[in-house]
Scaffold this motif. Structure first.
Motif, PDB file in Angstrom:
ATOM      1  N   ALA A   1       0.856  -1.267   0.191  1.00 28.22           N
ATOM      2  CA  ALA A   1      -0.174  -0.099  -0.010  1.00 28.22           C
ATOM      3  C   ALA A   1       0.888   1.217   0.023  1.00 28.22           C
ATOM      4  CB  ALA A   1      -0.921  -0.169   1.080  1.00 28.22           C
ATOM      5  N   HIS A   2       2.119   1.196   0.424  1.00 19.51           N
ATOM      6  CA  HIS A   2       2.833   2.198   0.447  1.00 19.51           C
ATOM      7  C   HIS A   2       4.353   1.766   0.624  1.00 19.51           C
ATOM      8  CE1 HIS A   2       3.705   6.712   2.493  1.00 19.51           C
ATOM      9  NE2 HIS A   2       4.015   6.489   1.187  1.00 19.51           N
TER      10      HIS A   2
ATOM     11  N   TYR B   1      -0.318   2.875  -3.427  1.00 20.89           N
ATOM     12  CA  TYR B   1      -1.660   2.072  -3.017  1.00 20.89           C
ATOM     13  C   TYR B   1      -1.245   0.641  -3.585  1.00 20.89           C
ATOM     14  CZ  TYR B   1      -3.987   2.743  -7.743  1.00 20.89           C
ATOM     15  OH  TYR B   1      -4.126   2.725  -8.839  1.00 20.89           O
ATOM     16  N   ALA B   2      -1.682  -0.368  -3.005  1.00 23.29           N
ATOM     17  CA  ALA B   2      -1.677  -1.779  -3.562  1.00 23.29           C
ATOM     18  C   ALA B   2      -2.673  -1.756  -4.691  1.00 23.29           C
ATOM     19  CB  ALA B   2      -2.305  -2.618  -2.352  1.00 23.29           C
TER      20      ALA B   2
ATOM     21  N   ALA C   1       1.215   2.796   6.335  1.00 27.53           N
ATOM     22  CA  ALA C   1       0.214   3.082   5.329  1.00 27.53           C
ATOM     23  C   ALA C   1      -0.974   3.653   6.136  1.00 27.53           C
ATOM     24  CB  ALA C   1      -0.182   1.892   4.627  1.00 27.53           C
TER      25      ALA C   1
ATOM     26  N   VAL D   1      -5.313   4.131   6.205  1.00 21.26           N
ATOM     27  CA  VAL D   1      -6.388   3.625   5.332  1.00 21.26           C
ATOM     28  C   VAL D   1      -7.638   4.156   5.410  1.00 21.26           C
ATOM     29  CG1 VAL D   1      -7.351   1.503   4.923  1.00 21.26           C
ATOM     30  CG2 VAL D   1      -5.024   1.169   5.249  1.00 21.26           C
TER      31      VAL D   1
ATOM     32  N   ASN E   1      -3.867   5.602   1.729  1.00 21.04           N
ATOM     33  CA  ASN E   1      -3.252   4.506   0.790  1.00 21.04           C
ATOM     34  C   ASN E   1      -4.113   3.607   0.544  1.00 21.04           C
ATOM     35  OD1 ASN E   1      -0.630   5.318   3.079  1.00 21.04           O
ATOM     36  ND2 ASN E   1      -0.029   5.488   0.760  1.00 21.04           N
ATOM     37  N   THR E   2      -5.015   3.993  -0.585  1.00 22.52           N
ATOM     38  CA  THR E   2      -6.125   3.099  -1.104  1.00 22.52           C
ATOM     39  C   THR E   2      -6.383   3.607  -2.614  1.00 22.52           C
ATOM     40  OG1 THR E   2      -7.847   4.457  -0.265  1.00 22.52           O
ATOM     41  CG2 THR E   2      -7.283   2.744   1.212  1.00 22.52           C
TER      42      THR E   2
ATOM     43  N   TYR F   1     -10.501  -2.712   3.043  1.00 25.13           N
ATOM     44  CA  TYR F   1      -8.954  -2.874   3.313  1.00 25.13           C
ATOM     45  C   TYR F   1      -8.506  -3.359   4.625  1.00 25.13           C
ATOM     46  CZ  TYR F   1      -8.138  -0.382  -0.963  1.00 25.13           C
ATOM     47  OH  TYR F   1      -7.823   0.050  -2.441  1.00 25.13           O
TER      48      TYR F   1
ATOM     49  N   GLY G   1      -3.353  -1.898   4.406  1.00 28.49           N
ATOM     50  CA  GLY G   1      -3.835  -1.222   3.116  1.00 28.49           C
ATOM     51  C   GLY G   1      -3.870  -2.298   2.088  1.00 28.49           C
ATOM     52  N   GLN G   2      -4.046  -3.480   2.462  1.00 30.40           N
ATOM     53  CA  GLN G   2      -4.277  -4.616   1.587  1.00 30.40           C
ATOM     54  C   GLN G   2      -5.709  -4.858   1.153  1.00 30.40           C
ATOM     55  OE1 GLN G   2      -2.068  -6.476  -0.063  1.00 30.40           O
ATOM     56  NE2 GLN G   2      -0.671  -5.212   0.644  1.00 30.40           N
TER      57      GLN G   2
END
Length: 798
Positions: A27-28, A85-86, A117, A119, A338-339, A674, A678-679
């Motif tokens: 995510a970061h 972001y992821a 990260a 979220v 971070n999305t 998430y 951030g996954q």
């Protein structure tokens, strides 16, 4: 349905190559190296590029806004040296087929240092949170305050003050056809062509010209058939630019079709909002004062061209909906996280604001011991209030709100339901009723369309109407279709104004080399603005045709009438001329034209309604909830909207059906979740549920055709249906169980917890299963969807 559609996926060109993107798993992260040696050695791989390559490093997307305090964030085409972001594209692999491209992508090695990260929007806005962009302190990309009246003083005088927080769930459009593109560059002509499922071909061309440094006439964007867009295809994405850069670099056409996993990871998300609100009521239920703070999670970047402001500005401007309120304050913020970036999705923020406002009215009614129908009647804008200027200075032009609401209440037989509800409660069955009133600002003209203050206005559309020598008509329009029968609607408008059979009209959309400039398909504007442009052009062609016919018939033009493809002299049977003959003269026998007329039967016109027009709507539903399992059954659903003049009833009702279905899905099952790192953990249809036909009841629709103040008297209907369902269902469930439903979605685990631990638990609990089993007639059950839920879940599964 017939197999004759041609989508981006159907575009095949000689020597075409295929593309796969390598996406960030973090995510970061700070990227140290993206290594492509192993990928380049895969048989069939032609080229591998990364964000460190000079061609990609010097290009980026910048969504511009003139709003004070707006922070411009550069969105790289391929991320370097930082992934935010992821799912963000890091590298691209080009091969002779998609299989080789995917094999190569799997062998790209990424060396990166994971970074902390953020979220959730409320956490991201706190002091000390990890920064998504160094240039955005506190992760705030935009803040704005909407204020009118004396909010604090009015709040002090309120009889009841309701204070609550609300959360709405992040979800996405998930159209049947995902994103995709085919780019081809003709080096000899210096011409770039992009086939894309975009909703905005001319805006996409304009954006590409700016990013690539090409003049617009050297770029052609073609939107063939589009399998659904709903807003998310109204954005210019990094992948679109990457395809163009690759085609120009390699001298061969390149093609990319999005996988569903990619769609969930990197296509625009929406409606991840957090609200903190105080609202004051007078003793009779009148809204007295409202003070709100809204945080909109805008993801890692500002989407092009709509900016990160699109959702928060809609929240602040339209939170009060169709209700009268003088003292109003709403502070909105676009918060970077971070999305995946957030962007337009059918209804743009208003499903969330309607949910919040309608919940507040039910909570106020409960606090004041008032009926929820009564409190709405007291506060709705009425015909006597028109023109009503809201606290955010929007002017309401429809007085249909109370009419729509009254029709919904009557259709649901409200008083009878209350009696039935009380009786069934004694049997251990939990039924509830919920309502929502809303308005949709449609067909925005130049005076109303500058919300994010982008460097363009979205108020006009262009159309060309051409009659060829055979009398057949071609309409070329700047608006586009996402699959909602825009072609049919525009053909009807042209046929009606020209007086020709519908079958003689063909419509061309979505080709920047063929159509006049137009902004595209968004904001419920195709019929209002695009239809207006077609009508003006058709009327100009008709006027010229009548002048030619008058000359040929030796009659006055004002004495002529047109119908069924023929021109006749009013009151004189037999003096008739086919329009095809008029068209033949105009194009082929110009020696027979009046001396002051030039050849041809063609006109191009542009239309701008200056302001938008409000469409009113009301929805109501009766549901039954089984607290023992968390399942919800929708017994009835009624929707009444002020659509203005209806051009095609089937198209209008289809739009409303689809909009309500999407709204129900967003309220009950759709959720992009998430984890703390951030996954995305709901990134496939195994985890992310869409509304199924079995979830949806028969929709009972009615329309009020109150003509709007625009050329055709029409109002947009494409988005209104999405605005009510979350509010309707939340209020209905709250009414059924006696709980508060202030967070979405209303999943079975959440309802089960509320049923087991909430106020509805009582001596009759053992009878619930028997009661639920007896109820089947006229209801649609919602339960057991969206993953592994089977029966009562553990508390942890919430």
């Amino acid at each position: 349905m017939t197999g004759h559609g041609r989508y981006v996926g159907d575009v095949e060109l000689p020597r075409m190559l295929h593309v796969a993107f390598v996406r960030s798993v973090h995510a970061h992260a700070r990227l140290r190296a993206v290594m492509t040696r192993r990928a380049a050695a895969v048989p069939g791989v032609v080229h591998v590029a990364t964000g460190a390559d000079e061609t990609f490093a010097r290009h980026c997307l910048r969504a511009q806004s003139a709003l004070p305090g707006y922070v411009v964030t550069e969105q790289p085409i391929l991320a370097w040296p930082r992934a935010r972001y992821a799912g963000e594209p890091l590298a691209v692999v080009v091969a002779t087929d998609r299989y080789a491209a995917e094999d190569g992508a799997a062998l790209v090695d990424v060396d990166g240092e994971p970074l902390a990260a953020t979220v959730q929007a409320d956490a991201a806005a706190r002091e000390g949170a990890p920064l998504v962009h160094d240039e955005a302190p506190g992760n705030i990309l935009l803040s704005r305050r909407f204020e009118n009246g004396r909010v604090d003083l009015a709040m002090d005088g309120a009889v009841v003050v309701v204070e609550r927080t609300f959360r709405t769930n992040r979800h996405t459009a998930a159209p049947m056809e995902g994103r995709g593109g085919v780019a081809d560059y003709d080096a000899t002509a210096g011409k770039l062509t992009l086939w894309s499922g975009t909703q905005v071909p001319h805006l996409a061309r304009h954006g590409l010209a700016g990013v690539l440094g090409l003049p617009e006439h050297k770029i052609r964007v073609v939107a063939p058939d589009v399998g659904g867009g709903f807003g998310v295809k109204g954005i210019l994405y990094p992948e679109d630019v990457a395809l163009c850069l690759l085609a120009m670099r390699l001298g061969r056409p390149v093609k990319w079709i999005e996988q569903r996993r990619e769609h969930f990871l990197a296509c625009a998300h929406a409606r991840d909002h957090h609200y903190t609100i105080r609202v004051g009521f007078d003793a009779d239920g009148r809204l007295r004062s409202l003070d709100a703070r809204a945080l909109c999670n805008t993801g890692a970047y500002s989407v092009f061209p709509w900016t990160a402001a699109i959702e928060p500005l809609m929240v602040g401007g339209l939170l009060t909906g169709p209700y009268k309120l003088e003292h109003y304050r709403c502070e909105v913020s676009a918060v970077a996280t971070n999305t995946a970036p957030a962007g337009p999705y059918r209804g743009v923020a208003r499903p969330a604001t309607t949910f919040v406002m309608e919940r507040l009215l039910d909570l106020g009614a409960r606090a004041l011991n008032l009926d929820p129908v009564q409190i709405r009647r007291i506060n709705l804008v009425t015909p006597d209030d028109l023109p009503y200027t809201s606290a955010t200075r929007l002017v309401h032009d429809t007085g249909a709100y109370p009419v729509c609401f009254a029709k919904v209440v009557e259709a649901l037989d409200y008083e009878t339901f209350r009696a039935e509800q009380a009786q069934l409660r004694t049997e251990g069955r939990y039924l509830g009723i919920g309502f929502a009133n809303y308005n949709e600002l449609t067909g925005l003209g130049r005076a109303a369309s500058a919300g994010p203050r982008m460097p363009f206005r979205t108020g006009h559309e262009g159309a060309t109407v051409r009659m060829d020598p055979s009398g057949a008509v071609t309409v070329l329009a700047g608006v586009t279709s996402q699959g909602q029968s825009t072609e049919t609607t525009l053909a009807q408008i042209a046929a009606a104004d020209l007086g020709v059979p519908f079958a003689s009209v063909s419509v061309v959309l979505g080709d920047t080399d063929a159509t006049p400039f137009g902004l595209g398909a968004f904001a419920s504007r195709q019929a209002v603005i695009g239809g207006g442009a077609v009508a003006l052009a058709a009327r100009a062609v008709r006027e010229k045709a009548l002048r030619i016919a008058a000359h040929l018939l030796e009659a006055a033009a004002e004495d002529l009438e047109v119908a069924d493809g023929s021109v006749s002299v009013r009151g004189t049977p037999g003096r008739t001329l086919a329009l095809a003959e008029v068209a033949r003269v105009a194009n082929l026998e110009t020696n027979r034209l009046p001396a002051d007329l030039e050849p041809g039967l063609e006109a191009t016109r542009f239309y701008d309604p200056i302001r938008g027009t409000f469409a009113a709507g009301s929805q109501g539903a009766i549901v039954e909830v089984d607290p023992a399992t968390g399942t919800l059954a929708i017994r009835r659903w009624v929707c009444v909207e002020d659509t203005g003049r209806v051009i095609n009833p089937m198209v209008v009702e289809g739009q409303v059906h689809g909009a309500i279905a999407q709204g129900i899905g967003g309220a009950l099952v759709e959720h992009l979740v998430y984890d703390a790192e951030g996954q995305l953990i709901t990134g496939s249809f195994m985890d992310y549920a869409l509304p199924a036909a079995t979830m949806l009841p028969p929709f009972e629709l009615d329309h009020i055709e109150e003509p709007a103040d625009n050329l055709l008297g029409v109002r947009g209907v494409g988005e209104g249906g999405t605005l009510g369902p979350a509010a309707v269902l939340a209020n209905a469930v709250a009414d059924a169980l006696g709980i508060e439903t202030n967070e979405l979605p209303l999943t079975p685990p959440r309802l089960w917890e509320a049923g087991v631990w909430g106020p509805c638990r009582g001596p009759e609990h053992a009878a619930r299963k028997r009661g639920a089993a007896r109820f089947t007639r006229g209801a649609t059950s919602v339960g057991g969807y969206g993953g592994p839920f089977r029966g009562p879940p553990s508390r942890r599964s919430r």
